[in-house]
Design a protein around this motif. Structure first.
Motif, PDB file in Angstrom:
ATOM      1  N   LEU A   1       0.718  -1.318  -0.023  1.00  0.00           N
ATOM      2  CA  LEU A   1       0.018  -0.032   0.101  1.00  0.00           C
ATOM      3  C   LEU A   1       0.730   1.344  -0.047  1.00  0.00           C
ATOM      4  O   LEU A   1       0.346   2.398  -0.380  1.00  0.00           O
ATOM      5  N   ASN A   2       2.056   1.292   0.640  1.00  0.00           N
ATOM      6  CA  ASN A   2       2.783   2.439   0.379  1.00  0.00           C
ATOM      7  C   ASN A   2       3.389   2.748  -0.755  1.00  0.00           C
ATOM      8  O   ASN A   2       3.212   3.982  -1.255  1.00  0.00           O
ATOM      9  N   LYS A   3       3.706   1.615  -1.574  1.00  0.00           N
ATOM     10  CA  LYS A   3       4.174   1.871  -2.987  1.00  0.00           C
ATOM     11  C   LYS A   3       2.818   2.370  -3.880  1.00  0.00           C
ATOM     12  O   LYS A   3       3.128   3.066  -4.836  1.00  0.00           O
ATOM     13  N   LEU A   4       1.774   1.722  -3.698  1.00  0.00           N
ATOM     14  CA  LEU A   4       0.645   2.215  -4.450  1.00  0.00           C
ATOM     15  C   LEU A   4       0.450   3.569  -4.291  1.00  0.00           C
ATOM     16  O   LEU A   4      -0.252   4.345  -4.966  1.00  0.00           O
TER      17      LEU A   4
ATOM     18  N   THR B   1       8.160   4.283   3.414  1.00  0.00           N
ATOM     19  CA  THR B   1       8.522   3.346   4.516  1.00  0.00           C
ATOM     20  C   THR B   1       8.702   4.055   5.762  1.00  0.00           C
ATOM     21  O   THR B   1       9.212   5.115   5.921  1.00  0.00           O
ATOM     22  N   SER B   2       8.246   3.537   6.944  1.00  0.00           N
ATOM     23  CA  SER B   2       8.586   4.098   8.014  1.00  0.00           C
ATOM     24  C   SER B   2       9.895   3.473   8.873  1.00  0.00           C
ATOM     25  O   SER B   2      10.271   2.434   8.773  1.00  0.00           O
ATOM     26  N   SER B   3      10.249   4.238   9.732  1.00  0.00           N
ATOM     27  CA  SER B   3      11.444   3.812  10.785  1.00  0.00           C
ATOM     28  C   SER B   3      10.750   3.380  12.111  1.00  0.00           C
ATOM     29  O   SER B   3      11.608   2.841  12.884  1.00  0.00           O
ATOM     30  N   GLY B   4       9.484   3.776  12.244  1.00  0.00           N
ATOM     31  CA  GLY B   4       8.868   3.139  13.183  1.00  0.00           C
ATOM     32  C   GLY B   4       8.574   1.609  13.349  1.00  0.00           C
ATOM     33  O   GLY B   4       9.152   0.803  12.607  1.00  0.00           O
ATOM     34  N   LEU B   5       7.586   1.416  14.244  1.00  0.00           N
ATOM     35  CA  LEU B   5       7.560  -0.237  14.533  1.00  0.00           C
ATOM     36  C   LEU B   5       6.946  -0.809  13.038  1.00  0.00           C
ATOM     37  O   LEU B   5       7.320  -2.003  12.714  1.00  0.00           O
TER      38      LEU B   5
ATOM     39  N   LEU C   1      -1.713  -5.512   1.061  1.00  0.00           N
ATOM     40  CA  LEU C   1      -2.812  -6.246   0.861  1.00  0.00           C
ATOM     41  C   LEU C   1      -2.197  -7.707   0.630  1.00  0.00           C
ATOM     42  O   LEU C   1      -1.167  -7.774  -0.135  1.00  0.00           O
ATOM     43  N   ALA C   2      -2.454  -8.846   1.296  1.00  0.00           N
ATOM     44  CA  ALA C   2      -2.112 -10.124   1.420  1.00  0.00           C
ATOM     45  C   ALA C   2      -2.909 -10.981   0.864  1.00  0.00           C
ATOM     46  O   ALA C   2      -4.220 -11.091   1.172  1.00  0.00           O
ATOM     47  N   TYR C   3      -2.434 -12.006   0.086  1.00  0.00           N
ATOM     48  CA  TYR C   3      -3.057 -13.185  -0.098  1.00  0.00           C
ATOM     49  C   TYR C   3      -2.384 -14.514  -0.220  1.00  0.00           C
ATOM     50  O   TYR C   3      -0.971 -14.408  -0.192  1.00  0.00           O
ATOM     51  N   GLN C   4      -2.995 -15.506   0.001  1.00  0.00           N
ATOM     52  CA  GLN C   4      -2.278 -16.854   0.074  1.00  0.00           C
ATOM     53  C   GLN C   4      -3.136 -17.989  -0.421  1.00  0.00           C
ATOM     54  O   GLN C   4      -4.493 -18.310  -0.215  1.00  0.00           O
TER      55      GLN C   4
END
Length: 231
Positions: free
Chosen positions: A91-94, A99-103, A109-112
């Motif tokens: 979602l960051n790239k979309l 990207t964050s340096s935090g936690l 979005l994930a699929y398996q």
């Protein structure tokens, strides 16, 4: 297969930034009551894993080939083949968010897709990469799991990698659902420099395999000897 065709145009967009593949051989005594066990005697497993990043996310896939001389408890057959295919879209790239340096470093979005001869599961959800001190990799995904055997459920999956020394490292994954719990963790030593392997990496070590069914006292607790070649 149709869902893979829908992903094909995205996957074709430079599946390139980073990739790694490994093949493993594992040997352990899986005599027990769970569907992962043998009817008697040890189990031999050959695993091939592949991971790569691409412009808008990452993909992980693996295949397990299992052999048990006296047959597997679940099917009675001597052989079994099982695989998983796990793409994620960042979602960051979309959205062009950094990207964050935090936690939480990055959201997905994930699929398996899980498949064996008799079992099929589709998992849909969200994922993240975390910044956890001491770990070079720590991923966490939360899914809704739809399956043809057992109840539909929710699954929380973590995967992780940590260097201990220049030659020792620890890696593994843990899956928790409302029905069961599975964790496989490997402690590996790089022996490539001792036997003059010039390409790739050769590790030996052990995998701790733990499985528990939440609705009973059915456990599976096995240490396996293993060897792993990565390129």
């Amino acid at each position: 297969m149709r869902r893979y065709l829908l992903l094909a145009p995205l996957i074709a967009l430079q599946l390139s930034a980073f990739s790694t593949t490994n093949i493993q051989y594992l040997y352990g005594n899986f005599e027990g009551p769970t569907f992962l066990d043998t009817q008697s005697g040890p189990k031999h497993t050959i695993t091939m894993e592949h991971y790569r990043t691409w412009d808008y996310g990452d993909i992980f896939t693996f295949f397990d080939y299992v052999y048990a001389k006296d047959g597997l408890r679940f099917t009675g057959k001597k052989h079994d083949l099982y695989g998983e295919f796990s793409p994620r879209i960042s979602l960051n790239k979309l959205t062009s968010l950094p990207t964050s340096s935090g936690l939480i470093k990055e959201y997905y979005l994930a699929y398996q897709y899980n498949r064996s001869e008799t079992y099929i599961a589709n998992l849909y959800g969200i994922g993240s990469d975390l910044n956890i001190p001491g770990f070079q990799v720590f991923g966490l995904n939360f899914y809704r799991k739809i399956q043809n055997i057992g109840k539909d459920t929710y699954q929380l999956s973590g995967n992780y990698y940590a260097s201990i020394t220049e030659q020792w490292h620890f890696e593994g994954f843990t899956d928790w659902t409302t029905e069961d719990f599975l964790s496989q963790n490997q402690l590996l030593f790089n022996i490539g420099s001792y036997i003059q392997i010039h390409e790739g990496k050769l590790d030996i070590g052990t995998e701790w395999h733990y499985y528990h069914e939440n609705n009973g006292h059915t456990d599976n607790n096995v240490f396996q000897a293993m060897i792993k070649y990565t390129w």
